[in-house]
Motif scaffolding. Structure first.
Motif, PDB file in Angstrom:
ATOM      1  N   UNK A 209     -56.295  13.609  23.513  1.00  0.00           N
ATOM      2  CA  UNK A 209     -56.633  14.975  24.295  1.00  0.00           C
ATOM      3  C   UNK A 209     -57.821  15.434  23.116  1.00  0.00           C
ATOM      4  N   UNK A 210     -57.289  15.526  21.597  1.00  0.00           N
ATOM      5  CA  UNK A 210     -57.986  15.642  20.975  1.00  0.00           C
ATOM      6  C   UNK A 210     -59.719  15.285  21.372  1.00  0.00           C
ATOM      7  N   UNK A 211     -60.180  13.555  20.764  1.00  0.00           N
ATOM      8  CA  UNK A 211     -61.296  13.317  21.206  1.00  0.00           C
ATOM      9  C   UNK A 211     -61.894  13.440  22.577  1.00  0.00           C
ATOM     10  N   UNK A 212     -60.596  13.188  24.034  1.00  0.00           N
ATOM     11  CA  UNK A 212     -62.239  13.440  24.674  1.00  0.00           C
ATOM     12  C   UNK A 212     -62.145  15.077  24.375  1.00  0.00           C
ATOM     13  N   UNK A 213     -61.568  16.099  24.157  1.00  0.00           N
ATOM     14  CA  UNK A 213     -62.357  17.607  23.536  1.00  0.00           C
ATOM     15  C   UNK A 213     -63.231  17.474  23.128  1.00  0.00           C
ATOM     16  N   UNK A 214     -63.784  16.569  21.914  1.00  0.00           N
ATOM     17  CA  UNK A 214     -65.400  16.656  21.377  1.00  0.00           C
ATOM     18  C   UNK A 214     -66.020  16.023  22.394  1.00  0.00           C
ATOM     19  N   UNK A 215     -65.459  14.706  23.099  1.00  0.00           N
ATOM     20  CA  UNK A 215     -66.397  14.198  23.946  1.00  0.00           C
ATOM     21  C   UNK A 215     -66.625  15.130  24.950  1.00  0.00           C
ATOM     22  N   UNK A 216     -65.851  15.737  25.561  1.00  0.00           N
ATOM     23  CA  UNK A 216     -66.885  16.388  27.180  1.00  0.00           C
ATOM     24  C   UNK A 216     -67.544  17.535  26.151  1.00  0.00           C
ATOM     25  N   UNK A 217     -67.235  18.035  25.204  1.00  0.00           N
ATOM     26  CA  UNK A 217     -68.370  18.824  24.774  1.00  0.00           C
ATOM     27  C   UNK A 217     -69.811  18.560  24.718  1.00  0.00           C
ATOM     28  N   UNK A 218     -69.793  17.313  23.768  1.00  0.00           N
ATOM     29  CA  UNK A 218     -70.708  17.121  23.363  1.00  0.00           C
ATOM     30  C   UNK A 218     -71.596  16.249  25.339  1.00  0.00           C
ATOM     31  N   UNK A 219     -70.337  15.706  26.195  1.00  0.00           N
ATOM     32  CA  UNK A 219     -71.351  15.345  27.078  1.00  0.00           C
ATOM     33  C   UNK A 219     -71.936  16.997  28.055  1.00  0.00           C
ATOM     34  N   UNK A 220     -71.468  18.484  27.751  1.00  0.00           N
ATOM     35  CA  UNK A 220     -71.534  19.420  28.276  1.00  0.00           C
ATOM     36  C   UNK A 220     -72.623  19.907  27.841  1.00  0.00           C
ATOM     37  N   UNK A 706     -67.598  16.929  14.931  1.00  0.00           N
ATOM     38  CA  UNK A 706     -68.571  16.671  15.203  1.00  0.00           C
ATOM     39  C   UNK A 706     -68.756  18.298  16.167  1.00  0.00           C
ATOM     40  N   UNK A 707     -67.505  18.726  16.915  1.00  0.00           N
ATOM     41  CA  UNK A 707     -67.734  19.826  17.431  1.00  0.00           C
ATOM     42  C   UNK A 707     -68.411  21.083  17.168  1.00  0.00           C
ATOM     43  N   UNK A 712     -73.157  23.914  16.398  1.00  0.00           N
ATOM     44  CA  UNK A 712     -74.330  24.971  14.868  1.00  0.00           C
ATOM     45  C   UNK A 712     -75.697  24.338  16.073  1.00  0.00           C
ATOM     46  N   UNK A 713     -75.944  23.476  16.611  1.00  0.00           N
ATOM     47  CA  UNK A 713     -76.809  22.370  17.360  1.00  0.00           C
ATOM     48  C   UNK A 713     -77.614  23.369  18.072  1.00  0.00           C
ATOM     49  N   UNK A 714     -76.656  24.269  19.039  1.00  0.00           N
ATOM     50  CA  UNK A 714     -76.693  25.144  20.386  1.00  0.00           C
ATOM     51  C   UNK A 714     -77.842  26.586  19.194  1.00  0.00           C
ATOM     52  N   UNK A 715     -77.690  26.308  18.253  1.00  0.00           N
ATOM     53  CA  UNK A 715     -78.307  28.071  17.343  1.00  0.00           C
ATOM     54  C   UNK A 715     -79.497  27.164  16.905  1.00  0.00           C
ATOM     55  N   UNK A 716     -80.218  25.608  17.091  1.00  0.00           N
ATOM     56  CA  UNK A 716     -81.141  25.388  17.444  1.00  0.00           C
ATOM     57  C   UNK A 716     -82.530  26.047  18.449  1.00  0.00           C
ATOM     58  N   UNK A 717     -81.900  26.693  19.566  1.00  0.00           N
ATOM     59  CA  UNK A 717     -82.662  27.705  20.470  1.00  0.00           C
ATOM     60  C   UNK A 717     -83.907  28.499  19.711  1.00  0.00           C
ATOM     61  N   UNK A 718     -84.523  28.612  20.772  1.00  0.00           N
ATOM     62  CA  UNK A 718     -85.760  29.477  20.214  1.00  0.00           C
ATOM     63  C   UNK A 718     -84.985  30.593  20.215  1.00  0.00           C
TER      64      UNK A 718
END
Length: 725
Positions: A209-220, A706-707, A712-718
């Motif tokens: 379950x935890x791995x799938x949460x991480x995989x789905x967030x990465x997909x999104x 990973x999450x 944190x990478x989402x903060x890279x937006x302008x």
């Protein structure tokens, strides 16, 4: 797909360079990318191989015959990846299917883990209250009844990827995950059959379950990063109305339009191809393509680009490019190329992943042998500790640390109208120590107002004719005042000097004073253009070009950032000095030829400097290419856009500030992500080796890392426009 079909999708480039783009299924991490690129790069015929993790797109270039595509396809298949010709239009459907599968698996794993956990709590509580062994065994069998089918169904994304990799004789990120799930389930079944006290169905289902949460967030996150490209693709017209020779019209696919065809654009339709208006007058909305927010009145002879939205009137145009060659298609290619290219940090991360994976497998093997042969643990326990090491040391965070930031930053800038042409441009922009501006059209509006002109009708006739062949801001001002003029033969534009040609069979020139044979010029601050001909003596046009309204803000930002400021211009000294004084820029050079600009920039770089060049004229192209990093405006001539690393929206010098702030911010986030990944691995691998963590804890830690890196990478937006200072 049968291998024989791949060669049909090869595009031939000049010099017999062949290009192929493939959609690669099963690419999940930087290690997958490294394996594909390394294997293909070992082929001596291949000159370039890049995998885009976000688009799952493999771009390959090689020298030789198109049939070599079959060898490339077989090489990728031998690594365990399914491939198909890349089709941007089918990506959305494929991604929707992947997203739905992940959601279904996540729901199944969530249902199973919650129910198995409740049964496990009952067993734990019963052990403290002397629950009969038969009752404990009953609850454990119920757990197995729920967990085993759920693991088999919900674990398919990991099992499919892992078994595909193993069949190809390699490993990937999903191999240790699949091993952990299978081993935890197998050990639990062995314990259950032996009536052992400990089973791990709760750990296995929660791990999944935890791995799938991480995989789905990465997909999104990747799906959000694709949105900018998908919006651009949606702007392209699917069909075009072509005017036939007999006066009839026919609707054809936009891809079937060839240069020279007459195209009819109805009110409200999107212009399907780049072309030039032959008849009709209308208002076009250019905002989606050029960033111009104000509609533009279009007349016969004007150039229009694919993606423009037609206004209230019918427009007839002559196609000048195919859909694949259009300005809009070029933007799509540039954005995808930018995401394919890697900066220094991304290259470093890939190298770390390449070393890290075999190192972790060695540590896991040593953990297994150490606990089993030296530590006195039984084989199931030693296996469990080894699996824990594999899970907790998975290089997901390292692999995501850089590309997630890069994709978000580039996609965010594209949504704000800034096109990034190369992936390492953000790295270079963040490190600049000097900003070099051109004057005309960069610091000034580039819409010069004509304030003085000769009274000689013949001089005006020559100027109107020659000005209509150029895109320089001053010649555009002449065209607005004098009109298009007569046809010119033998047109030649000398970069940084002017235009020459034959008007009515006689040689004529339009450009700088020196180009037209004038030695002494005026001392006023006005910009000037001279015209001369065989029977027309040199005569002067004077212009006033106002400073951009956002230029003081942009200059002030870089000054506060501690960056040196310079102006390099081909204009006259009085005009350059006036502009520099109004903006407070002390270092300014006037009357420079293109080669002199490029030489100054090369000199600064040779001294260790990292200059950013911002320009838009043809004479800026060599300087843009010589700079550490460069930017040009969307309204600039094509040569500058090819040379520039960033293409800025028209009328927005402040977008340079936005790009720099985004680059600095992205560089900081990359450092944070890499630092976090390093601390995480150095701190938790010893914990796993010592047997102080279970597979569930390892999965939670790995997914959390990973999450966190992804979020944190989402903060890279302008940043927001209001925060540009």
């Amino acid at each position: 797909m049968p291998p024989a079909l791949l060669s049909a999708f090869v595009a031939s480039a000049p010099g017999r360079t062949q290009q192929l783009e493939l959609l690669v299924e099963g690419v999940h991490c930087a290690n997958c990318i490294r394996k594909i690129e390394t294997r293909l790069s070992s082929d001596p015929a291949i000159t370039r191989a890049r995998v885009n993790l976000t688009l799952r797109r493999l771009s390959v270039e090689w020298v030789g015959n198109p049939d070599h595509a079959e060898v490339i396809g077989e090489t990728v298949r031998s690594l365990g990846y399914a491939i198909a010709p890349y089709d941007a239009g089918s990506i959305g459907t494929s991604q929707d299917r992947t997203g739905r599968e992940l959601l279904r698996c996540l729901a199944i794993a969530g249902f199973a883990s919650s129910n198995v956990m409740m049964l496990a709590w009952a067993v734990w509580a019963g052990q403290a209250q002397d629950m009969p062994a038969s009752t404990q065994a009953f609850f454990n069998w119920l757990s197995a009844l729920v967990a085993v089918p759920a693991l088999a169904i919900a674990g398919r994304p990991f099992f499919r990827s892992a078994f595909g990799a193993l069949r190809a004789g390699r490993t990937n990120i999903d191999v240790p995950i699949a091993a952990a799930l299978i081993l935890a389930t197998a050990i639990s079944m062995m314990e259950l059959i032996r009536h052992g006290a400990h089973v791990y169905f709760d750990s296995a289902t929660m791990l999944l379950f935890v791995l799938l949460v991480g995989r789905y967030l990465d997909f999104r996150v990747r799906a959000r990063s694709r949105e900018a490209i998908e919006r651009l693709a949606m702007m392209r017209a699917e069909h075009a109305t072509v005017l036939l020779g007999d006066g009839r019209t026919e609707i054809v696919p936009a891809s079937a339009v060839e240069p020279g065809m007459q195209v009819v654009v109805a009110p409200g339709e999107t212009v399907p191809v780049d072309g030039r208006v032959t008849s009709g007058q209308t208002i076009l909305d250019r905002s989606a393509v050029t960033g111009e927010t104000l509609p533009e009145l279009i007349n016969p002879g004007d150039e229009v680009l694919a993606g423009y939205l037609n206004g209230p009137d019918i427009l007839h145009l002559r196609a000048e490019k195919t859909v694949a060659q259009s300005h809009l298609s070029e933007i799509l290619r540039l954005v995808e190329q930018a995401q394919l290219q890697k900066g220094r940090a991304a290259t470093l991360a890939d190298r770390v992943v390449g070393i890290w994976t075999p190192l972790v497998h060695a540590i896991a093997l040593m953990t297994l042998l150490g606990w089993w042969l030296v530590g006195g643990a039984d084989l199931p326990t030693a296996l469990l500790y080894a699996v824990t090491v594999l899970i907790i040391a998975c290089p997901c965070a390292i692999g995501l640390a850089v590309p997630a930031v890069q994709v978000n930053a580039i996609g965010g800038l594209l949504r704000r109208g800034v096109l990034v042409r190369s992936g390492d441009a953000l790295d270079r922009l963040a490190a600049i120590d000097r900003v070099v501006f051109d004057k005309t059209g960069t610091l000034t509006e580039g819409r010069a107002e004509l304030v003085e002109m000769p009274s000689d009708p013949q001089a005006l006739r020559l100027a109107a004719a020659l000005a209509g062949t150029s895109r320089h801001p001053l010649t555009r001002a002449l065209t607005r005042k004098l009109g298009m003029g007569v046809a010119v033969e033998g047109v030649a534009e000398t970069s940084g000097a002017g235009i020459s040609g034959f008007v009515d069979g006689r040689a004529a020139r339009l450009g700088s004073a020196e180009f037209c044979g004038v030695v002494a010029t005026g001392n006023d601050a006005a910009s000037e253009v001279w015209v001369s001909g065989e029977t027309v003596p040199p005569q002067r046009f004077a212009f006033v070009d106002r400073t951009r309204s956002d230029a003081p803000e942009a200059v002030g930002y870089f000054r506060r950032a501690g960056v040196e400021l310079s102006i390099l211009s081909g204009d006259r000294r009085p005009a350059v000095e006036s502009c520099a004084a109004s903006l407070g820029i002390a270092d300014h050079r006037a009357g420079l030829k293109p080669a002199e600009k490029a030489a100054l920039l090369s000199g600064w770089r040779a001294e260790g400097g990292r200059p950013l060049m911002v320009g838009d004229g043809l004479n800026d192209a060599p300087a843009l290419a010589a700079a550490h990093v460069s930017a040009s405006f969307g309204h600039g001539v094509p040569a500058t856009q090819v040379a520039a690393d960033f293409v800025l929206p028209a009328e927005a010098l402040s977008s340079v500030v936005l790009a720099h702030r985004t680059a600095v911010k992205a560089a900081g986030i990359v450092r944070q992500n890499l630092g976090f990944a390093a601390v995480y691995n150095l701190a938790l691998i010893p914990v796993a080796v010592l047997g102080l963590a279970s597979p569930l804890i390892a999965a939670a830690a790995m997914s959390a890392s990973s999450i966190l890196v992804t979020l944190n990478a989402l903060r890279g937006r302008p940043p927001r426009i209001g925060a540009a200072s």
